[in-house]
Design a protein around this motif. Structure first.
Motif: not given
Length: 322
Positions: A196-199, A205-208, A213-214, A234-241
């Motif tokens: 998923l990369e982002a929370a 949508e901004t990052m990738c 996402y769906e 699933s990876n989820v990055l901490i610190g994207l905002g």
């Protein structure tokens, strides 16, 4: 200091300078992920615990290699005895191989599109695994996207067919099509990771840009049906905002769906250069969220046999980093 607290402090810095005896055999190189194209990394172990550091001669953390893997870590006036771990490919105990080291997509946090890396041939991949076969217990694959998502999937499936020869647990992490979970399961892959990369979908949508996402959620849900709860990640990055509340909601949605989150501190490279790494305090808060969510969902990260959760070098992993 408790290991969890120490590791959070170390991950908040994320790098170390390496001195002492020659240590080339302990240095891991990455062709994918946030460390792609860097100076390499080392895995420092203390007992059964480990942490990965990118190599940086200006880091405030120092690791002194005394020879034969014996090492001492110097951090904020503390001397911590331990050892360096020999990587299989990319990480200890696994051949974790990047199939295609380039990508047509431009996720803001990822340096891979800037590297213009090549695609490994099946012969090359087989040779890499054979070269470390004596010290690995699993094979894991990840990949960029050379020309299209569909073409990448087809190539990775061919790679998987050949790697079955080794008879080792196999994990795969690629950007999925709707049929990717079935195709990997049919070949005998044991675990999958679709990121998923982002929370939140808005951050994604901004990052990738250009990715969906769906689509990833559909692949995750189908994978849990096929592979079982606790065999999907699933990876989820901490610190994207994202806020803590948004991250907690994402973690809980994943775990209630039977997916184990891989919570990765942001490495500020590529389009995120200049962004701060998450603080140790935040990493500890997120660890507590993660631990509660896994417990409530009756998921155990210690059962992972492949990929990032099995390695536990880059992240705080409940059950592994107590």
């Amino acid at each position: 200091m408790h290991w969890k607290d120490l590791k959070a402090e170390l991950l908040a810095i994320g790098s170390a300078r390496l001195i002492g005896e020659p240590a080339e055999e302990y240095i891991a190189r990455s062709a994918a992920g946030p460390g792609a194209g860097g100076a390499g990394a080392v895995f420092f172990a203390m007992g059964n615990h480990r942490v990965k550091f990118g190599l940086n001669p200006k880091s405030s953390i120092e690791i002194a290699h005394r020879g034969g893997g014996v090492a001492q870590l110097y951090f904020e006036g503390n001397l911590i005895p331990g050892r360096l771990l020999k990587p299989g490919c990319h990480c200890p105990d696994q051949a974790f191989i990047t199939v295609t080291g380039s990508c047509i997509f431009r996720c803001r946090y990822c340096p891979v599109p800037l590297q213009a890396g090549k695609r490994k041939s099946i012969e090359e991949i087989m040779g890499l695994v054979e070269s470390v076969r004596h010290r690995i217990s699993a094979i894991s694959l990840t990949s960029g996207v050379l020309s299209s998502i569909e073409e990448e999937e087809a190539y990775v499936l061919e790679v998987v067919k050949h790697l079955l020869f080794f008879g080792l647990p196999l994990g795969v992490s690629i950007y999925p099509t709707d049929k990717t979970p079935e195709r990997l399961k049919d070949l005998g892959v044991l675990e999958v990771k679709f990121n998923l990369e982002a929370a939140t979908p808005e951050l994604f949508e901004t990052m990738c840009p250009g990715l969906e996402y769906e689509q990833i959620w559909r692949a995750l849900d189908r994978s849990v049906e096929l592979f079982g709860r606790g065999r999907v990640f699933s990876n989820v990055l901490i610190g994207l905002g994202e806020t803590d509340e948004e991250l907690d909601a994402c973690i809980r949605k994943l775990t209630t769906h039977g997916v184990i989150p891989v919570l990765r501190p942001l490495n500020p490279v590529a389009g995120m250069t200049g962004s701060p790494r998450p603080s140790a305090e935040r990493l500890k808060r997120v660890f507590d969220m993660h631990e509660r969510a896994l417990t409530e969902a009756k998921l155990d990260a210690r059962q992972a046999l492949t990929m990032c959760t099995n390695c536990a070098g880059c992240d705080l992993v409940p059950g592994r980093d107590e």
